[in-house]
Design an enzyme around this catalytic site. Structure first.
Site, PDB file in Angstrom:
ATOM      1  N   TYR A   1      28.243 -66.683  24.609  1.00 59.94           N
ATOM      2  CA  TYR A   1      28.791 -66.858  23.262  1.00 59.94           C
ATOM      3  C   TYR A   1      29.764 -68.041  23.214  1.00 59.94           C
ATOM      4  CZ  TYR A   1      30.282 -65.437  18.585  1.00 59.94           C
ATOM      5  OH  TYR A   1      30.529 -65.403  17.233  1.00 59.94           O
TER       6      TYR A   1
ATOM      7  N   PRO B   1      20.622 -67.588  13.648  1.00 62.54           N
ATOM      8  CA  PRO B   1      22.077 -67.774  13.658  1.00 62.54           C
ATOM      9  C   PRO B   1      22.884 -66.702  14.383  1.00 62.54           C
ATOM     10  CG  PRO B   1      21.316 -67.133  11.470  1.00 62.54           C
ATOM     11  CD  PRO B   1      20.096 -67.342  12.299  1.00 62.54           C
TER      12      PRO B   1
ATOM     13  N   HIS C   1      39.664 -67.433  17.681  1.00 61.48           N
ATOM     14  CA  HIS C   1      39.255 -66.044  17.931  1.00 61.48           C
ATOM     15  C   HIS C   1      39.041 -65.851  19.433  1.00 61.48           C
ATOM     16  CE1 HIS C   1      37.818 -64.590  13.723  1.00 61.48           C
ATOM     17  NE2 HIS C   1      38.940 -65.281  13.663  1.00 61.48           N
TER      18      HIS C   1
ATOM     19  N   LYS D   1      24.900 -70.644  17.433  1.00 61.38           N
ATOM     20  CA  LYS D   1      24.677 -71.774  18.339  1.00 61.38           C
ATOM     21  C   LYS D   1      24.214 -73.072  17.671  1.00 61.38           C
ATOM     22  CE  LYS D   1      25.802 -69.939  22.170  1.00 61.38           C
ATOM     23  NZ  LYS D   1      27.191 -69.871  21.746  1.00 61.38           N
TER      24      LYS D   1
ATOM     25  N   TYR E   1      29.733 -57.835  14.599  1.00 56.33           N
ATOM     26  CA  TYR E   1      28.265 -57.879  14.631  1.00 56.33           C
ATOM     27  C   TYR E   1      27.776 -56.430  14.611  1.00 56.33           C
ATOM     28  CZ  TYR E   1      28.326 -62.858  15.903  1.00 56.33           C
ATOM     29  OH  TYR E   1      28.494 -64.221  15.899  1.00 56.33           O
TER      30      TYR E   1
END
Ligand code: RFL
Ligand code: PHB
Length: 406
Positions: A389, A297, A76, A301, A205
């Protein structure tokens, strides 16, 4: 009768941290024995992480278990953020000089590592009971356990405590020697796994008036979705229909139209917590992974931090056995903790920004929307999210890296 076993490193816990450590040590010619409380099937049945950072992918390659990940994992190069009814893409690759993440489930990572361990014929004791870690403040630590009514004692040089948040390794450290930092969030994540095509080719998200949601995936035919729910909710309150109906309400019209629903094949509620233990070494006992720290979560990580701890630990043990140097052992805790606190900060910040807290009022919702609006329209803001990220480089915080990359 007690079975006596001798090894260099006793690994407590056969989650991803313990299994990866075992594999890296094996590659380096260091002997390890693994002790796990549950059965292999139970360990494989836990549905958890889905996103791997480059550092974790590299470690799986180094451990010789990356082939299936490269074949079946989904690369991704970005993800979507949905707030105030609009979707915005965070282009990870463009913002970080071409870096990506890999969507490949923890179950698969665990299976690959387990298979490699079995193939190499490395000693593992599953369904071990009453595991105890002893004498780790001396040069002769021991791990004791029972299995099938018989006692076992492992004499070793070091103990690796990879036994997760509820394990016994951290709990065995004298309280005066350890400092724990903790924040428990007033909500959980209700997760559903279903054999339905993902709603979108990347993750979404979602910050909505009804609370956070996440659209994730495991493959082109398997989806993973999460909803923020009060911790007081129970699974019997959430039929599949109720789950899909609530998810729909948190999505934008496009995603709502694209959403394919189906029977859940797993459903669970996970609490959200930030937690760090300092230090992470006590004499000859090392803590690694969830045994030492937990992140909520939202930033994906947890597994990645477990992998980087294990990298530092395997390096430290290689320094000791192959170079006769204590340097890596002495540096272990500090090296891990600097990277961990950076990831803790990001996970806490991202969680706070994306979720609704029971104490939030109308102004909090507007302020979060304004922050998201700023972030999505600022190169600095986007870059900050992207570089956190995709994960910090491994040498971050090491004595050699005087200038952090970020
Ligand atoms: P684990 O996986 O908990 O494994 C510990 C093992 O130790 C065993 N054990 C014992 N063994 C012997 N004796 C004892 N007394 C023992 N007590 C316990 C346990 O049975 C177990 O097998 O810890 P480890 O290896 O440190 O791995 C950590 C990861 O599992 C965890 O950080 C991640 O799953 C967190 N996480 C995510 N991480 C990511 O990097 N990316 C993600 O996308 C992501 N998503 C998630 C997540 C965690 C979640 N939940 C359920 C907490 C999503 C969710 C919903
Ligand atoms: C998952 O697919 O389980 C997942 C993905 C991203 C996260 C957390 C969990 O941030």
């Amino acid at each position: 009768m007690t079975h006596s076993i001798r090894t260099q490193v006793a690994i407590v816990g056969a989650g991803p941290a313990g299994l990866l450590l075992g594999q890296l040590l094996h590659k380096a010619g260091i002997d390890a024995v693994m002790v796990e409380r549950q059965s292999p099937d139970y360990v494989l049945g836990r549905i958890r992480a889905g996103v791997l950072e480059q550092v974790t992918m590299d470690l799986l390659d180094e451990a010789g278990v990356g082939a299936r990940m490269h074949r079946d994992g989904l690369v991704h190069s970005g993800f979507d953020m949905l707030f105030a009814g609009q979707r915005h893409r965070v282009d990870l690759a463009a913002l970080t000089g071409g870096q990506n993440v890999m969507v490949y489930g923890q179950t698969e990572v665990t299976r690959d590592l387990m298979d490699a361990r079995t193939q190499a014929g490395l000693p593992s004791y599953y369904e071990a009971q009453d595991v105890q870690v002893l004498d780790f403040d001396t040069d002769h630590p021991r791990v004791w356990f029972q299995k099938d009514g018989e006692s076992y004692e492992i004499a070793c040089d070091f103990i690796a405590g990879c036994d997760g948040f509820h394990g016994i390794c951290r709990a065995s450290v004298p309280r005066a020697a350890i400092k724990e930092f903790e924040k428990v969030y007033p909500f959980g994540w209700l997760g559903v796994l279903s054999d339905t095509p993902p709603v979108h080719h990347e993750l979404i998200y979602v910050n909505s008036e009804r609370g956070f949601a996440l659209c994730s995936q495991r493959s082109a035919t398997r989806s993973r979705y999460y909803l923020q729910v009060p911790m007081t909710d129970t699974l019997d309150q959430w039929s599949d229909d109720a789950f899909w109906a609530e998810l729909r309400l948190r999505l934008d019209p496009q995603a709502r139209a694209d959403l394919v629903t189906g029977a859940s094949i797993e459903k669970s509620i996970a609490p959200l917590r930030s937690f760090v233990t300092e230090p992470m070494r006590f004499g000859r006992l090392f803590l690694a992974g969830d045994a030492a720290h937990i992140v909520p979560p939202t930033g994906a990580k947890g597994l990645n931090l477990a992998a980087s701890d294990v990298k530092y630990l395997s390096q430290a043990l290689q320094d000791f056995y192959l170079e006769r140097s204590q340097a890596g052992i002495e540096a272990y805790s500090g090296r891990c903790l600097r990277r961990i606190w950076r990831a803790e900060r990001f996970s806490w910040w991202f969680t706070t920004l994306m979720h609704q807290f029971p104490t939030d009022t109308a102004i909090d919702a507007r302020l979060k929307e304004a922050e998201l609006d700023y972030l999505m329209h600022s190169q600095a803001g986007l870059r900050s999210i992207a570089e956190n990220y995709i994960g910090l480089p491994l040498n971050f915080g090491s004595p050699a890296a005087s200038t952090p990359a970020f």
